[in-house]
Design a protein around this motif. Structure first.
Motif, short mmCIF file in Angstrom:
data_model
loop_
_atom_site.label_atom_id
_atom_site.label_comp_id
_atom_site.label_asym_id
_atom_site.label_seq_id
_atom_site.Cartn_x
_atom_site.Cartn_y
_atom_site.Cartn_z
N ASP A 1 0.82 -1.21 0.00
CA ASP A 1 0.00 0.00 0.00
C ASP A 1 0.85 1.26 0.00
OD1 ASP A 1 -2.35 -1.35 -0.12
OD2 ASP A 1 -2.90 -1.09 1.97
N ARG B 1 -1.21 2.26 -4.25
CA ARG B 1 -1.92 1.08 -3.76
C ARG B 1 -2.50 0.25 -4.91
NH1 ARG B 1 -4.22 4.84 -0.02
NH2 ARG B 1 -6.29 4.55 -0.93
N SER C 1 -8.32 -0.54 -6.35
CA SER C 1 -9.34 -0.76 -5.33
C SER C 1 -10.66 -1.21 -5.96
CB SER C 1 -9.57 0.53 -4.54
OG SER C 1 -10.10 1.53 -5.40
#
Length: 382
Positions: free
Chosen positions: A80, A254, A257
Motif C-alpha cells: 500500500d 496502492r 481498489s
C-alpha cells in the motif's frame, strides 16, 4: 499517552524487526557537533541491489522514529506504500534549540538555522552517498518540529515533496507563508496536517484557522489532507495520523481498489489496459520508483475485460504481462484469450498448449491451460 505508545509499539515492532535498524553518529560541520540518527532500511535491501528507495526524515526521532518506521514497514509489506528508508534524528533535550527562529522575521536563526542547513546540506547528502535513495523525500514533525519542517517548503526548489505535520506549533506568519508557497508551487507536493478534539487549545485554534486557508487551495499540483481526530490528544493523535498520512500520500501506489474497479475499469469509455499503464507510469514519475505491475492489478484488469467483453484490451495486456512476468503463464493466457475471442480459435488452442512447461501463476497451471486447449479442440473438431 504511554499506554497508547506501548500498544502501538507492540503492534509494529514485530514487523519492524524484519527490517534493518541501524544506529549511526553523524559528524556535522554546520552544527559543530555529532548527532545521533536511527536508520531503518527496507526488507531485503541488501538483496535488491538495483532498487532505489524514497527517504522519510523524522524529527523528534527519539520518540517518533519507531511509530513512523513501523507503519512504513507495515504499509510497504502489504504494497500500500513503497518500501522506504526511514531516518530519525534524535533531539531529546535539544529540540527547542534545533527549531529556534527569530522573533523579528520568524525564520530559523542561530542554532535553528544551523540545524536547517544540517538536514538540507549534510544529512541528505550523506544518505544519498551511502544508500540507494530515490528522488522522493518526506519529512515528519510534531508541534515545534512540525512548524520547523515547513521552512523547507519556503525555498524556491524544496528538497522535500511530502510534509507530515502533527499538531504544528505554528510560528507567526507561517500559515500565510505556507499558503502562498503551496498556491504557487510548480511541482507536485503532498501536505498533511492533523489536530485532535483534545489537542492543546491554542495550537488547535491556529491549526483550524490554517486549515480554512488551505481549503481554498486551487493548485492542482498540491495534494492536501487534513484530519481532526475525535477522542485524541496532542500526543495520541500521532498514532492515528501517521497511517492516515501514508495512505493519503501514496493513494495511487496502492493496488487497484474495488472503487476504481467499479467506477473506472467497468466503464466502456475507459481503456483498462491504458488505465493500468498510466497508473504505473504515474508511480514512476511521482515517486521516482519503477514498480513491477502487481498480480492483483493484472487480475483486476483481466476481470474488467471479461465483464465488459472488450476483447481488444487483451492485446496490450498480454504484452505487459510478458514484460513483467516473463516465463510465466500470465501473458500466454491473456494472449490466448485474445485470439480465442477475436475469431482465431486454432491459434488460441496452440497458445494454450504452448503454456506447458511455463511457470504457473495465480490460478494458471498446466492442467488449466491444457483443459482450455482441449475444450477448443472439442468444440471445433480440430
Amino acid at each position: 499517552m504511554k499506554r497508547l505508545l506501548l500498544l502501538l509499539m507492540a503492534i509494529l515492532l514485530p514487523l519492524a524487526n524484519f527490517a534493518q535498524i541501524k544506529y549511526e553518529s553523524l559528524s556535522s560541520q554546520k552544527l559543530g557537533e555529532t548527532r545521533q540518527i536511527k536508520i531503518q532500511l527496507p526488507r531485503n535491501y541488501e538483496e535488491n541491489l538495483e532498487k532505489r528507495y524514497p527517504v522519510v526524515v523524522v524529527l523528534d526521532g527519539d520518540y517518533l522514529f519507531e511509530p513512523v518506521a513501523g507503519m512504513v514497514d507495515y504499509y510497504s509489506y502489504w504494497e500500500d506504500a513503497p518500501e522506504m528508508i526511514v531516518v530519525g534524528i534524535n533531539q531529546d533535550g535539544i529540540r527547542t534549540k534545533d527549531t529556534y527562529y527569530s522573533e523579528q522575521n520568524f525564520l530559523p536563526e542561530g542554532k535553528g538555522a544551523k540545524f536547517f542547513e544540517f538536514i538540507g546540506m549534510e544529512l541528505l547528502a550523506q544518505l544519498d552517498q551511502k544508500y540507494r535513495t530515490a528522488n522522493f523525500r518526506i519529512i515528519v514533525g510534531h508541534d515545534f518540529t512540525s512548524n520547523f519542517i515547513n521552512y523547507y517548503l519556503l525555498k524556491q526548489n524544496p528538497i522535500f515533496q511530502g510534509y507530515i505535520n502533527l499538531s504544528p506549533d505554528l510560528a507567526p506568519q507561517m500559515a500565510d507563508r505556507i499558503t502562498s508557497a503551496l498556491n504557487t508551487a510548480e511541482s507536485r507536493k503532498w501536505y498533511y496536517m492533523a489536530t485532535a478534539s483534545s489537542d492543546i487549545p491554542n495550537l488547535k485554534e491556529d491549526i483550524l484557522s490554517f486549515d480554512n486557508k488551505l481549503k481554498g487551495l486551487e493548485n492542482e499540483m498540491i495534494a492536501y489532507t487534513f484530519d481532526n481526530f475525535e477522542d485524541a490528544t496532542h500526543y495520541s493523535l500521532v498514532g492515528k495520523a501517521i497511517p492516515s498520512a501514508i495512505q493519503s500520500m501514496f493513494e495511487i501506489y496502492r493496488p487497484i481498489s474495488t472503487k476504481d474497479y467499479n467506477e473506472k475499469l467497468l466503464q466502456t469509455s475507459v481503456s483498462p489496459s491504458e488505465f493500468l499503464a498510466k497508473k504505473y507510469t504515474s508511480i514512476e514519475e511521482l515517486y521516482g520508483i519503477k514498480k513491477k505491475i502487481s498480480l492483483n492489478d493484472f487480475m483486476a484488469v483481466y476481470k474488467a475485460i471479461e465483464k465488459t467483453r472488450n476483447w481488444e484490451e487483451y492485446k496490450n495486456l498480454y504484452k505487459m504481462a510478458h514484460d513483467h512476468y516473463p516465463g510465466t503463464m500470465l501473458g500466454t493466457f491473456f494472449e490466448a484469450r485474445y485470439e480465442e475471442e477475436t475469431g482465431n480459435p486454432k491459434r488460441a488452442m496452440r497458445i494454450y498448449q504452448n503454456a506447458y512447461g511455463q511457470e504457473k501463476i495465480a490460478f494458471l497451471d498446466s492442467d488449466f491451460m491444457l483443459e482450455k486447449a482441449d475444450a477448443i479442440k472439442k468444440d471445433f473438431g480440430y
